[in-house]
Design a protein around this motif. Structure first.
Motif, mmCIF file in Angstrom:
data_model
loop_
_atom_site.group_PDB
_atom_site.id
_atom_site.type_symbol
_atom_site.label_atom_id
_atom_site.label_comp_id
_atom_site.label_asym_id
_atom_site.label_seq_id
_atom_site.Cartn_x
_atom_site.Cartn_y
_atom_site.Cartn_z
ATOM 1 N N GLU A 50 -26.188 -1.758 4.086
ATOM 2 C CA GLU A 50 -26.844 -0.926 3.059
ATOM 3 C C GLU A 50 -27.338 0.392 3.655
ATOM 4 O OE1 GLU A 50 -30.797 -1.211 0.302
ATOM 5 O OE2 GLU A 50 -29.547 -3.009 0.468
ATOM 6 N N LYS A 51 -27.929 0.317 4.829
ATOM 7 C CA LYS A 51 -28.426 1.540 5.475
ATOM 8 C C LYS A 51 -27.273 2.477 5.822
ATOM 9 C CE LYS A 51 -31.588 3.215 8.973
ATOM 10 N NZ LYS A 51 -32.504 2.854 10.057
ATOM 11 N N LEU A 52 -26.177 1.926 6.340
ATOM 12 C CA LEU A 52 -25.015 2.749 6.673
ATOM 13 C C LEU A 52 -24.425 3.393 5.419
ATOM 14 C CD1 LEU A 52 -23.191 0.511 9.303
ATOM 15 C CD2 LEU A 52 -24.327 2.687 9.744
ATOM 16 N N SER A 53 -24.438 2.683 4.314
ATOM 17 C CA SER A 53 -23.842 3.190 3.077
ATOM 18 C C SER A 53 -24.736 4.196 2.360
ATOM 19 C CB SER A 53 -23.544 2.038 2.119
ATOM 20 O OG SER A 53 -22.591 1.189 2.681
ATOM 21 N N SER A 56 -26.838 9.297 3.982
ATOM 22 C CA SER A 56 -25.672 10.195 3.986
ATOM 23 C C SER A 56 -25.173 10.567 5.382
ATOM 24 C CB SER A 56 -25.923 11.432 3.133
ATOM 25 O OG SER A 56 -27.044 12.139 3.580
ATOM 26 N N PRO A 57 -26.024 10.811 6.373
ATOM 27 C CA PRO A 57 -25.482 11.129 7.703
ATOM 28 C C PRO A 57 -24.731 9.956 8.341
ATOM 29 C CG PRO A 57 -27.795 11.765 7.582
ATOM 30 C CD PRO A 57 -27.483 10.967 6.358
ATOM 31 N N LEU A 58 -25.054 8.736 7.939
ATOM 32 C CA LEU A 58 -24.443 7.548 8.534
ATOM 33 C C LEU A 58 -23.270 7.009 7.717
ATOM 34 C CD1 LEU A 58 -27.690 5.565 9.485
ATOM 35 C CD2 LEU A 58 -26.353 7.087 10.930
ATOM 36 N N ARG A 59 -23.027 7.589 6.559
ATOM 37 C CA ARG A 59 -22.021 7.060 5.626
ATOM 38 C C ARG A 59 -20.632 6.924 6.239
ATOM 39 N NH1 ARG A 59 -23.336 10.054 0.676
ATOM 40 N NH2 ARG A 59 -25.192 8.782 0.538
ATOM 41 N N LYS A 60 -20.277 7.853 7.127
ATOM 42 C CA LYS A 60 -18.935 7.769 7.724
ATOM 43 C C LYS A 60 -18.782 6.532 8.613
ATOM 44 C CE LYS A 60 -19.074 10.392 12.005
ATOM 45 N NZ LYS A 60 -18.438 11.451 12.740
ATOM 46 N N TYR A 61 -19.885 5.918 8.974
ATOM 47 C CA TYR A 61 -19.835 4.711 9.797
ATOM 48 C C TYR A 61 -19.850 3.436 8.957
ATOM 49 C CZ TYR A 61 -20.528 7.558 13.925
ATOM 50 O OH TYR A 61 -20.360 8.466 14.937
ATOM 51 N N ALA A 62 -19.920 3.555 7.641
ATOM 52 C CA ALA A 62 -19.986 2.364 6.777
ATOM 53 C C ALA A 62 -18.739 1.500 6.931
ATOM 54 C CB ALA A 62 -20.202 2.770 5.327
ATOM 55 N N LEU A 95 -25.695 -1.472 16.075
ATOM 56 C CA LEU A 95 -26.153 -1.926 14.758
ATOM 57 C C LEU A 95 -27.637 -2.276 14.750
ATOM 58 C CD1 LEU A 95 -23.027 -3.966 13.647
ATOM 59 C CD2 LEU A 95 -23.672 -1.626 13.006
ATOM 60 N N LEU A 96 -28.146 -2.839 15.839
ATOM 61 C CA LEU A 96 -29.591 -3.090 15.918
ATOM 62 C C LEU A 96 -30.372 -1.784 15.922
ATOM 63 C CD1 LEU A 96 -29.828 -6.049 18.452
ATOM 64 C CD2 LEU A 96 -30.433 -6.095 16.024
ATOM 65 N N TYR A 97 -29.834 -0.783 16.596
ATOM 66 C CA TYR A 97 -30.517 0.518 16.630
ATOM 67 C C TYR A 97 -30.571 1.118 15.231
ATOM 68 C CZ TYR A 97 -32.404 4.740 18.634
ATOM 69 O OH TYR A 97 -33.251 5.767 18.951
ATOM 70 N N VAL A 98 -29.471 1.007 14.492
ATOM 71 C CA VAL A 98 -29.460 1.524 13.118
ATOM 72 C C VAL A 98 -30.468 0.768 12.261
ATOM 73 C CG1 VAL A 98 -28.055 1.630 11.011
ATOM 74 C CG2 VAL A 98 -27.099 2.399 13.170
ATOM 75 N N LEU A 99 -30.562 -0.530 12.444
ATOM 76 C CA LEU A 99 -31.483 -1.355 11.659
ATOM 77 C C LEU A 99 -32.940 -1.037 11.963
ATOM 78 C CD1 LEU A 99 -31.860 -3.772 9.706
ATOM 79 C CD2 LEU A 99 -31.832 -5.240 11.731
ATOM 80 N N ASN A 100 -33.243 -0.715 13.201
ATOM 81 C CA ASN A 100 -34.616 -0.494 13.639
ATOM 82 C C ASN A 100 -35.207 0.775 13.020
ATOM 83 O OD1 ASN A 100 -37.025 -0.325 14.985
ATOM 84 N ND2 ASN A 100 -36.151 -0.131 17.020
ATOM 85 N N PRO A 101 -36.254 0.641 12.199
ATOM 86 C CA PRO A 101 -36.859 1.838 11.605
ATOM 87 C C PRO A 101 -37.760 2.598 12.586
ATOM 88 C CG PRO A 101 -38.009 -0.119 10.861
ATOM 89 C CD PRO A 101 -36.859 -0.587 11.712
ATOM 90 N N PHE A 102 -38.088 1.973 13.712
ATOM 91 C CA PHE A 102 -38.993 2.595 14.680
ATOM 92 C C PHE A 102 -38.236 3.036 15.930
ATOM 93 C CE2 PHE A 102 -41.426 -0.629 12.348
ATOM 94 C CZ PHE A 102 -42.264 0.230 11.652
ATOM 95 N N ASP A 103 -37.192 3.832 15.740
ATOM 96 C CA ASP A 103 -36.419 4.306 16.880
ATOM 97 C C ASP A 103 -37.001 5.630 17.382
ATOM 98 O OD1 ASP A 103 -35.535 5.715 14.643
ATOM 99 O OD2 ASP A 103 -33.588 4.752 14.629
ATOM 100 N N LEU A 104 -36.299 6.310 18.266
ATOM 101 C CA LEU A 104 -36.843 7.521 18.892
ATOM 102 C C LEU A 104 -37.232 8.596 17.882
ATOM 103 C CD1 LEU A 104 -34.566 7.866 22.032
ATOM 104 C CD2 LEU A 104 -36.930 7.125 21.940
ATOM 105 N N ALA A 119 -26.230 9.364 17.345
ATOM 106 C CA ALA A 119 -25.914 9.455 18.778
ATOM 107 C C ALA A 119 -25.548 8.088 19.345
ATOM 108 C CB ALA A 119 -27.082 10.055 19.548
ATOM 109 N N VAL A 120 -26.343 7.078 19.039
ATOM 110 C CA VAL A 120 -26.074 5.731 19.553
ATOM 111 C C VAL A 120 -24.757 5.198 18.984
ATOM 112 C CG1 VAL A 120 -26.884 3.329 19.558
ATOM 113 C CG2 VAL A 120 -28.487 5.186 20.022
ATOM 114 N N LEU A 121 -24.533 5.397 17.684
ATOM 115 C CA LEU A 121 -23.266 4.956 17.084
ATOM 116 C C LEU A 121 -22.076 5.672 17.714
ATOM 117 C CD1 LEU A 121 -24.300 4.713 13.330
ATOM 118 C CD2 LEU A 121 -23.362 2.855 14.714
ATOM 119 N N SER A 122 -22.205 6.966 17.913
ATOM 120 C CA SER A 122 -21.098 7.742 18.490
ATOM 121 C C SER A 122 -20.773 7.315 19.916
ATOM 122 C CB SER A 122 -21.422 9.236 18.461
ATOM 123 O OG SER A 122 -21.522 9.683 17.142
#
Length: 146
Positions: A50-53, A56-62, A95-104, A119-122
């Motif tokens: 859901e977060k990836l979808s 908008s900046p992460l949509r290409k990774y859905a 995927l854990l980094y994307v899920l984590n709301p308390f990242d850098l 950055a982490v996904l790339s």
């Protein structure tokens, strides 16, 4: 003379992010992944997708996220065995980094909240791209057999 004059200002936190999120940072996290972390990723598939979808900046990774989850499921079932642990761990970290709301950079900051996630996904995708292609080739072969 915009670029000729040196400024004495400290760089912003966003500018420093390149120093914090780099291949060494991600590799360090990947080496610490355990089976339980992969289970957490699998248990949170819906929230991560859901977060990836929806971001908008992460949509290409859905779509890539769907492929990563499919790979994890096939590995867990034992039907796909030719994947190195480093690839599984890289997927889990990303995927854990994307899920984590308390990242850098917290995701709620408009415009820049997803820069660190990207950055982490790339970085992770750069490492596992070949393994993802091998997995997709395997899936095509399995589909043709059916």
């Amino acid at each position: 003379m915009l670029f000729g004059k040196k400024k004495d200002k400290k760089p912003s936190k966003i500018a420093l992010m390149d120093d914090k999120i780099n291949e060494d940072y991600v590799e360090e996290k990947v080496t610490k992944i355990k089976d339980q972390d992969v289970e957490i990723v699998m248990a949170n598939e819906e929230a991560i997708s859901e977060k990836l979808s929806n971001a908008s900046p992460l949509r290409k990774y859905a779509e890539l996220g769907k492929i990563m989850f499919a790979m994890l499921k096939d590995v867990k079932k034992g039907s796909y065995k030719t994947v190195p642990w480093f690839t599984i761990a890289s997927i889990a970290v990303a995927l854990l980094y994307v899920l984590n709301p308390f990242d850098l950079v917290p995701d709620f900051i408009p415009g820049v909240g997803y820069i660190d996630d990207l950055a982490v996904l790339s970085i992770s995708m750069g490492w596992i791209e070949t393994d993802l292609h091998k997995y997709l080739d395997w899936r095509l072969t399995e589909t043709e057999k059916s």
